[in-house]
Scaffold this motif. Structure first.
Motif, PDB file in Angstrom:
ATOM      1  N   ASP A 129      97.135  77.447  -6.894  1.00 13.36           N
ATOM      2  CA  ASP A 129      95.632  77.859  -6.654  1.00 13.36           C
ATOM      3  C   ASP A 129      94.880  76.373  -6.451  1.00 13.36           C
ATOM      4  N   ALA A 130      95.295  75.310  -6.839  1.00 12.79           N
ATOM      5  CA  ALA A 130      94.517  74.032  -6.503  1.00 12.79           C
ATOM      6  C   ALA A 130      94.676  73.630  -5.213  1.00 12.79           C
ATOM      7  N   ALA A 131      95.962  73.794  -4.662  1.00 15.78           N
ATOM      8  CA  ALA A 131      96.300  73.379  -3.188  1.00 15.78           C
ATOM      9  C   ALA A 131      95.444  74.359  -2.234  1.00 15.78           C
ATOM     10  N   ARG A 132      95.397  75.490  -2.527  1.00 16.72           N
ATOM     11  CA  ARG A 132      94.689  76.314  -1.660  1.00 16.72           C
ATOM     12  C   ARG A 132      93.028  76.212  -1.667  1.00 16.72           C
ATOM     13  N   TYR A 133      92.688  75.915  -2.549  1.00 18.72           N
ATOM     14  CA  TYR A 133      91.336  75.208  -2.725  1.00 18.72           C
ATOM     15  C   TYR A 133      91.219  73.978  -2.003  1.00 18.72           C
ATOM     16  N   ILE A 134      92.011  72.964  -1.962  1.00 24.06           N
ATOM     17  CA  ILE A 134      91.858  71.821  -1.393  1.00 24.06           C
ATOM     18  C   ILE A 134      91.947  72.016   0.252  1.00 24.06           C
ATOM     19  N   ASP A 135      93.051  72.893   0.362  1.00 24.66           N
ATOM     20  CA  ASP A 135      93.337  72.973   1.978  1.00 24.66           C
ATOM     21  C   ASP A 135      92.154  73.589   2.598  1.00 24.66           C
ATOM     22  N   ILE A 136      91.231  74.317   1.909  1.00 23.71           N
ATOM     23  CA  ILE A 136      89.989  74.645   2.446  1.00 23.71           C
ATOM     24  C   ILE A 136      89.175  73.583   2.626  1.00 23.71           C
ATOM     25  N   ARG A 137      88.710  73.235   1.425  1.00 24.10           N
ATOM     26  CA  ARG A 137      87.535  72.320   1.353  1.00 24.10           C
ATOM     27  C   ARG A 137      87.826  70.877   2.001  1.00 24.10           C
ATOM     28  N   PHE A 138      88.845  70.491   2.329  1.00 28.73           N
ATOM     29  CA  PHE A 138      89.309  69.241   2.928  1.00 28.73           C
ATOM     30  C   PHE A 138      88.745  69.159   4.182  1.00 28.73           C
ATOM     31  N   TRP A 139      88.331  70.169   4.968  1.00 32.95           N
ATOM     32  CA  TRP A 139      87.758  69.909   6.330  1.00 32.95           C
ATOM     33  C   TRP A 139      86.446  69.382   6.132  1.00 32.95           C
ATOM     34  N   ALA A 140      85.866  69.675   5.097  1.00 33.67           N
ATOM     35  CA  ALA A 140      84.521  69.070   4.868  1.00 33.67           C
ATOM     36  C   ALA A 140      84.416  67.605   4.523  1.00 33.67           C
ATOM     37  N   ALA A 141      85.607  66.893   4.697  1.00 39.17           N
ATOM     38  CA  ALA A 141      85.481  65.592   4.279  1.00 39.17           C
ATOM     39  C   ALA A 141      84.710  64.582   5.241  1.00 39.17           C
ATOM     40  N   PRO A 142      85.117  64.608   6.611  1.00 40.34           N
ATOM     41  CA  PRO A 142      84.022  63.942   7.286  1.00 40.34           C
ATOM     42  C   PRO A 142      82.650  63.979   7.201  1.00 40.34           C
ATOM     43  N   ALA A 143      82.139  65.322   7.291  1.00 42.88           N
ATOM     44  CA  ALA A 143      80.988  65.772   6.729  1.00 42.88           C
ATOM     45  C   ALA A 143      80.583  65.147   5.618  1.00 42.88           C
ATOM     46  N   TRP A 144      81.096  65.089   4.326  1.00 41.11           N
ATOM     47  CA  TRP A 144      80.769  64.500   3.254  1.00 41.11           C
ATOM     48  C   TRP A 144      80.504  62.821   3.450  1.00 41.11           C
ATOM     49  N   LEU A 145      81.522  62.224   4.147  1.00 45.81           N
ATOM     50  CA  LEU A 145      81.493  60.881   4.455  1.00 45.81           C
ATOM     51  C   LEU A 145      80.037  60.407   5.163  1.00 45.81           C
ATOM     52  N   LEU A 146      79.976  61.041   6.225  1.00 43.86           N
ATOM     53  CA  LEU A 146      78.706  60.927   7.177  1.00 43.86           C
ATOM     54  C   LEU A 146      77.421  61.205   6.126  1.00 43.86           C
ATOM     55  N   ASN A 147      77.546  62.084   5.398  1.00 44.69           N
ATOM     56  CA  ASN A 147      76.395  62.390   4.542  1.00 44.69           C
ATOM     57  C   ASN A 147      76.090  61.346   3.568  1.00 44.69           C
ATOM     58  N   ALA A 148      77.149  60.837   3.149  1.00 43.93           N
ATOM     59  CA  ALA A 148      76.898  59.330   2.213  1.00 43.93           C
ATOM     60  C   ALA A 148      76.297  58.366   2.751  1.00 43.93           C
ATOM     61  N   ALA A 149      76.616  57.928   4.258  1.00 39.65           N
ATOM     62  CA  ALA A 149      76.104  57.200   4.645  1.00 39.65           C
ATOM     63  C   ALA A 149      74.667  57.357   5.261  1.00 39.65           C
ATOM     64  N   LEU A 150      74.151  58.491   5.564  1.00 35.66           N
ATOM     65  CA  LEU A 150      72.873  58.860   5.933  1.00 35.66           C
ATOM     66  C   LEU A 150      71.967  58.756   4.781  1.00 35.66           C
ATOM     67  N   VAL A 151      72.486  59.426   3.581  1.00 38.49           N
ATOM     68  CA  VAL A 151      71.717  59.373   2.408  1.00 38.49           C
ATOM     69  C   VAL A 151      71.568  57.971   2.007  1.00 38.49           C
ATOM     70  N   GLY A 152      72.354  57.271   1.871  1.00 41.59           N
ATOM     71  CA  GLY A 152      72.226  55.850   1.552  1.00 41.59           C
ATOM     72  C   GLY A 152      71.270  55.206   2.373  1.00 41.59           C
ATOM     73  N   TRP A 153      71.076  55.439   3.905  1.00 41.56           N
ATOM     74  CA  TRP A 153      70.188  54.575   4.429  1.00 41.56           C
ATOM     75  C   TRP A 153      68.823  55.194   4.233  1.00 41.56           C
ATOM     76  N   LEU A 154      68.583  56.623   3.973  1.00 44.48           N
ATOM     77  CA  LEU A 154      67.215  57.017   3.692  1.00 44.48           C
ATOM     78  C   LEU A 154      66.667  56.670   2.293  1.00 44.48           C
ATOM     79  N   ILE A 155      67.510  56.524   1.237  1.00 39.98           N
ATOM     80  CA  ILE A 155      67.154  56.006  -0.102  1.00 39.98           C
ATOM     81  C   ILE A 155      66.980  54.534   0.092  1.00 39.98           C
ATOM     82  N   GLY A 156      67.402  53.785   0.802  1.00 42.41           N
ATOM     83  CA  GLY A 156      66.953  52.267   1.307  1.00 42.41           C
ATOM     84  C   GLY A 156      65.704  52.427   1.749  1.00 42.41           C
ATOM     85  N   LEU A 157      65.091  53.150   2.512  1.00 40.20           N
ATOM     86  CA  LEU A 157      63.994  53.074   3.129  1.00 40.20           C
ATOM     87  C   LEU A 157      62.677  53.666   1.881  1.00 40.20           C
TER      88      LEU A 157
END
Length: 447
Positions: A129-157
């Motif tokens: 069940d954990a593997a099935r969960y990860i297999d779907i959610r993993f495709w959001a990884a690039p979006a998560w990483l970009l979100n981290a960078a964009l949020v950091g920049w906005l907080i810095g301002l």
């Protein structure tokens, strides 16, 4: 930034900390909602599978959280220096690195996921069940990483309110989708995974819209054309900061994974109970991280402006307010932890187990608050090497405590984690005077 309160003004702490707290709580709702929604099915194994799947995936991603923290500190320093080109360059560099890492994670998914499940001692139906969960959610990884960078920049301002609005909207969407997919349509673990995938993608779209007032195309093009964007000096400094934060976060991630692993070794009931306790700890940590965000921004600005007096006042002010808030959180758990944690499962055995160990919710906010605040100070000052050293020392002590307290069972696990937080803070306090003296020395030196 002429409209903003000065960095050393006490009101500036709350101006950043309160929206950041609300933002962090909204962020925590994703994990909390997932555990709560799946808990309504009354299946401890399913709840444990979501915990393992989410913990593994977030462990792979959180080690790259430097995309947020480093970007916040470097952006705040650029604001303090009134350097518009460097402010835009911080956004471009972080976004490019996020995209590269995201693609690499997708390319190595076939290897990292099985190895991670092995390390977490996942087996049988829980592993499947954990593997099935990860297999779907993993495709959001690039979006998560970009979100981290964009949020950091906005907080810095200091644009924390914009980040808050986005987090609230996306988390309402996430909770709604989770309830619909799992409790309405009966998709189970697959429904939780799809809710997260859709939410992370939607968050990226909203963050890109939020950038427009501060990152106009002409300013970005000017920064992109600037010859210093990818030069060795700025990039070397960026990679030094990111390397130290990466290694520091890796150690922190291992420490958290040990909590999950030790729970899994003790059985699915302890695993599910620890998942609930850990979500409560993360809720308090994310609330107190509002002060970390304030420290990142305000200390970064004072260092950019070379204002030692403002720096000292800022650190003291944030610590006092952070400790006061931790006391309030401890009081809330002392009065209401039973009903709160009991609502996260319909399995009587899981609920009884959570209540057996919820006393640790009284200790964790007070144990962690100083290290959270000092993390913000060190990030804002880019004292990342010292941050890594203190984390390494605390991690070694944590491992020793796990070994020494094995006879205490699950109480020993939470005692060890509490001491881990305390040792981190002690090391940071010991190093701060020397680091500050060097940073604010009349002759500029390497920080």
């Amino acid at each position: 930034m002429s409209h903003a309160l000065p960095s050393h003004d006490p009101r500036a702490i709350w101006t950043i900390a309160i929206p950041a707290m609300a933002t962090n709580v909204a962020t925590a709702l994703m994990g909390i909602a997932d555990i709560w929604i799946i808990g309504q099915l009354g299946d401890a194994a399913a709840q444990g599978a979501v915990e393992i799947g989410a913990r593994l995936l977030m462990s792979l991603l959180v080690v790259f959280n430097f995309l947020k923290t480093a970007t916040t500190g470097l952006t705040a320093q650029a604001v303090g220096q009134r350097n518009e080109i460097e402010k835009m360059a911080a956004l471009l560099r972080a976004s490019a690195i996020a995209l590269v890492i995201g693609l690499l994670l997708l390319a190595t998914k076939w290897l990292t996921v099985p190895v991670g499940l092995d390390l977490l001692e996942a087996s049988g139906g829980v592993r499947d069940d954990a593997a099935r969960y990860i297999d779907i959610r993993f495709w959001a990884a690039p979006a998560w990483l970009l979100n981290a960078a964009l949020v950091g920049w906005l907080i810095g301002l200091r644009r924390v309110r914009a980040v808050l609005a986005i987090e609230v909207a996306i988390n309402l969407l996430h909770v709604g989708l989770g309830v619909l997919f799992v409790l309405g349509w009966g998709w189970g673990i697959v429904g939780i995974a799809f809710a997260t995938l859709i939410s992370e993608t939607g968050k990226l779209a909203l963050l890109l819209l939020a950038l427009l007032p501060s990152a106009k195309p002409d300013a970005l093009f000017a920064a992109a054309r600037h010859r210093g964007l990818w030069q060795t000096g700025p990039m070397g400094s960026l990679f030094r900061v990111n390397r130290d934060l990466f290694l520091r976060t890796l150690l922190l991630t291992f420490a958290i994974l040990l909590v999950t692993r030790q729970g899994a070794v003790q059985g699915s009931v302890i695993l599910a109970a620890n998942a609930i306790l850990f979500q409560m700890f993360m809720l308090t940590a994310l609330l107190l991280d509002g002060f970390e965000n304030a420290a990142q921004v305000l200390c970064g600005e004072t260092i950019g402006a070379q204002d030692r007096s403002g720096f000292d006042k800022t650190v003291r002010g944030i610590l006092l307010r952070g400790i006061g808030t931790a006391l309030v959180l401890t009081a809330i758990f002392a009065l209401a932890s039973g009903p709160i944690v009991g609502s996260f499962s319909t399995d009587p055995e899981v609920v009884a187990t959570v209540r057996r160990y919820d006393i640790w919710l009284l200790a964790l906010p007070l144990a962690g608050v100083a290290s959270f605040v000092m993390d913000g100070v060190f990030v804002g000052a880019t004292w990342t090497r010292a941050m890594l050293v203190t984390m390494a020392a605390a991690f070694v002590a944590y491992g020793a405590m796990l070994w020494l307290t094995v006879s205490l069972g699950n109480h020993g696990l939470w005692l060890s984690f509490t001491i881990f937080l305390l040792i981190r803070a002690a090391g940071q306090f010991l190093l701060t005077p020397r680091l500050a003296a060097r940073t604010f020395a009349p002759i500029t030196g390497e920080k």
